[in-house]
Design a protein around this motif. Structure first.
Motif, PDB file in Angstrom:
ATOM      1  N   LEU A   1       0.801  -1.176   0.101  1.00  0.00           N
ATOM      2  CA  LEU A   1       0.015   0.044  -0.105  1.00  0.00           C
ATOM      3  C   LEU A   1       1.087   1.073   0.178  1.00  0.00           C
ATOM      4  O   LEU A   1       0.649   2.176  -0.674  1.00  0.00           O
ATOM      5  CB  LEU A   1      -1.008   0.278   1.341  1.00  0.00           C
ATOM      6  CG  LEU A   1      -1.683   1.137   1.455  1.00  0.00           C
ATOM      7  CD1 LEU A   1      -3.037   1.374   0.470  1.00  0.00           C
ATOM      8  CD2 LEU A   1      -2.468   1.144   2.742  1.00  0.00           C
ATOM      9  N   GLN A   2       1.856   1.359   0.967  1.00  0.00           N
ATOM     10  CA  GLN A   2       2.532   2.577   0.955  1.00  0.00           C
ATOM     11  C   GLN A   2       3.633   2.523  -0.301  1.00  0.00           C
ATOM     12  O   GLN A   2       3.649   4.046  -0.689  1.00  0.00           O
ATOM     13  CB  GLN A   2       3.628   2.300   2.026  1.00  0.00           C
ATOM     14  CG  GLN A   2       3.073   2.513   3.557  1.00  0.00           C
ATOM     15  CD  GLN A   2       2.197   3.575   3.711  1.00  0.00           C
ATOM     16  OE1 GLN A   2       2.245   4.543   3.464  1.00  0.00           O
ATOM     17  NE2 GLN A   2       1.061   3.495   4.593  1.00  0.00           N
TER      18      GLN A   2
ATOM     19  N   LEU B   1       1.337   6.364  -7.123  1.00  0.00           N
ATOM     20  CA  LEU B   1       0.191   6.620  -7.430  1.00  0.00           C
ATOM     21  C   LEU B   1      -0.578   6.994  -6.147  1.00  0.00           C
ATOM     22  O   LEU B   1      -1.632   6.377  -5.576  1.00  0.00           O
ATOM     23  CB  LEU B   1      -0.505   5.472  -8.113  1.00  0.00           C
ATOM     24  CG  LEU B   1       0.129   4.824  -9.276  1.00  0.00           C
ATOM     25  CD1 LEU B   1      -0.540   3.546  -9.789  1.00  0.00           C
ATOM     26  CD2 LEU B   1       0.154   5.964 -10.549  1.00  0.00           C
ATOM     27  N   PRO B   2      -0.432   8.378  -5.846  1.00  0.00           N
ATOM     28  CA  PRO B   2      -1.195   8.801  -4.439  1.00  0.00           C
ATOM     29  C   PRO B   2      -2.657   9.026  -4.754  1.00  0.00           C
ATOM     30  O   PRO B   2      -3.093   8.907  -5.298  1.00  0.00           O
ATOM     31  CB  PRO B   2      -0.690  10.091  -4.446  1.00  0.00           C
ATOM     32  CG  PRO B   2       0.686  10.168  -5.231  1.00  0.00           C
ATOM     33  CD  PRO B   2       0.352   9.363  -6.232  1.00  0.00           C
TER      34      PRO B   2
ATOM     35  N   LEU C   1     -14.067   5.248  -6.044  1.00  0.00           N
ATOM     36  CA  LEU C   1     -13.840   5.230  -7.518  1.00  0.00           C
ATOM     37  C   LEU C   1     -12.379   5.481  -7.619  1.00  0.00           C
ATOM     38  O   LEU C   1     -11.864   5.127  -8.628  1.00  0.00           O
ATOM     39  CB  LEU C   1     -14.631   5.982  -8.198  1.00  0.00           C
ATOM     40  CG  LEU C   1     -16.287   5.823  -8.251  1.00  0.00           C
ATOM     41  CD1 LEU C   1     -17.133   6.657  -8.911  1.00  0.00           C
ATOM     42  CD2 LEU C   1     -16.242   4.176  -8.618  1.00  0.00           C
ATOM     43  N   ALA C   2     -11.623   6.379  -6.876  1.00  0.00           N
ATOM     44  CA  ALA C   2     -10.391   6.722  -7.037  1.00  0.00           C
ATOM     45  C   ALA C   2      -9.437   5.460  -6.747  1.00  0.00           C
ATOM     46  O   ALA C   2      -8.204   5.711  -7.260  1.00  0.00           O
ATOM     47  CB  ALA C   2     -10.101   7.819  -6.053  1.00  0.00           C
TER      48      ALA C   2
END
Length: 215
Positions: free
Chosen positions: A51-52, A58-59, A131-132
């Motif tokens: 995740l990190q 891709l923030p 959705l992001a």
């Protein structure tokens, strides 16, 4: 969706797993990754690492969905199944499948449950897949299990990763986990060897080959 390789690629680093996910997910509206492994293999730790790492590239576009949120409640399991909580039949695999299908559609936010280990229960709507979130890392023991009803999940994943950890390391990690939860040494060892390790052996021997083996 998942295209399992006949010979899984062996990977040894977070950087390489991250790179492969980013390359495979490029241009995709939604990309689901299965991160599977036996109890004690480090799925929560590795998924947080991923995740990190992905968020750094891709923030705001990656989220983790833990399979543990789909534990049946203790009141539903009853005494006999409560004794083996953590085995495949003590999870709501159908509920997980439905939520993953909704997530794949990528047409609305999806609330998923999250397991609260200290309270030993799942919290409904504990996490939101928006959705992001283009890349969704689903982590759990039985995601690749070659048994019903788990087979219905396989085609929902675009990439599958299996964590590889030797049995001796798993046993010690599991004993330490039970000790940290207040069990004495004998009880912790019994829990690890009699409850967790049979599930670990099932996962190692009855899962479909992954795309990547993360050692």
């Amino acid at each position: 969706m998942m295209s399992t390789l006949s010979q899984p690629a062996q990977v040894d680093s977070l950087a390489e797993v991250t790179r492969r996910i980013l390359v495979a997910a490029e241009g995709r509206e939604r990309f689901l990754v299965a991160l599977a492994g036996p109890p004690g293999s480090g799925k929560s730790y590795r998924s947080e690492q991923l995740l990190q790492a992905i968020d750094g590239a891709l923030p705001g576009q990656v989220v983790v969905v833990p399979m543990d949120g789909y534990h049946f409640d203790n009141a539903v399991l009853g005494a006999s199944q409560l004794a083996v909580k953590g085995a495949p039949q003590t999870f709501d695999a159908e509920g997980l499948r439905v939520d993953l299908e909704r997530i794949r559609c990528a047409d609305a936010a999806v609330a998923v449950p999250v397991f609260d280990r200290p309270l030993d229960l799942a919290r409904a709507g504990g996490r939101l897949v928006t959705l992001a979130h283009r890349i969704v890392i689903v982590e759990g023991n039985y995601l690749l299990l070659d048994q019903e009803p788990w087979r219905a999940l396989h085609d929902l994943f675009d990439l599958s990763v299996m964590l590889e950890v030797d049995d001796a390391t798993l046993e010690q990690r599991l004993i330490d986990r039970w000790l940290s939860m207040g069990r004495d040494a004998d009880a912790a060892r019994r829990k690890a060897l009699d409850k967790d390790m049979p599930n670990a052996r099932l996962i190692k021997t009855t899962s479909i080959p992954p795309d990547l083996v993360w050692r």
